[in-house]
Enzyme design. Sequence first.
Site, PDB file in Angstrom:
ATOM      1  CG  HIS A 126      -4.067   8.654   9.615  1.00 44.97           C
ATOM      2  ND1 HIS A 126      -3.773   8.264   8.334  1.00 44.97           N
ATOM      3  CD2 HIS A 126      -5.026   7.796  10.053  1.00 44.97           C
ATOM      4  CE1 HIS A 126      -4.499   7.210   8.007  1.00 44.97           C
ATOM      5  NE2 HIS A 126      -5.271   6.915   9.033  1.00 44.97           N
ATOM      6  CB  CYS A 127      -8.814  12.051   9.387  1.00 49.74           C
ATOM      7  SG  CYS A 127     -10.563  12.078   9.846  1.00 49.74           S
TER       8      CYS A 127
END
Length: 291
Positions: A126-127
């Site tokens: 997850h960025c």
Amino acid sequence: MLRFLHYLFHTRNHTFVILHLILQGMVYTEYTWEIFGLCQELEFSLNYLFLPYLLLIVNLVFFALSCETNPGTITKANELLFLQVYEFDEGMFPKNMRCSTCDLRKPARSKHCSVCNRCVHRFDHHCVWVNNCIGAWNIRYFLFYLLTLTASAATMAVVSTVFLVQLVMVSDLYLETYVDDFGHLQVVDTVFVIQYLFLTFPRIVFLLGFVVVLSFLLGSYLCFCLYLAATNQTTNEWYRGARAWCQHCPHVAWTPSAEPQVYRNIHSRGLWSNLREIFLPAVAHYERKKK
């Protein structure tokens, strides 16, 4: 404070997206305001000077695609389809596992993202900078985003360096002399030139330092991501595989109940097949044909 950190890193929000755009805007404003005009006076090629702007446009396109594209959310409707894409290795991804949150069977290489509260096909990470998971359907956009961001920072670093070097050459600064604190006549050396440039063009030197460091950090991360793509691994799998490897390290203490497992990458099919899987994800291609 803990609530604020939880909000930043454990809930979907646009804080880092806004921060990303602000930082990018500040860097390009400084480049336009300080460097672009001075480089024109030194008769730099306009094609050379406009390259960072071209990279910015391309970067923003892939940034938007990384933010908005569905990474491969697993639902009741497509669960069976995703279960057929990858084989289970019975180690990291055992068969017949269910997600306790989504109440779905977990396809191989998938993971539940606690930030987005969904299971993602071929989950990478997850960025926070794009406020989205990176999975099978948007990893290609993320790689192009990272590539163009690295290239734009590196291009600015090169333009700024060439400008400062040419400025020194044109002014013949390296041929000058100065009187030191003891009254002795000294020939200008590299340290003196750097100090002079910092005092004369502090904002340009600071920008140069920032984009050089940024280029190094982004370039290192890009190389890591390209390595994962070439070997058909995800960040999640690499991390879990590294932990499994560490369990065999004699210098690391593990509880007796922890069963060490050796991770074996069964999904790599050679460089070109691995890259094709990144840029032409199987399920997305299948669904387009079905429509």
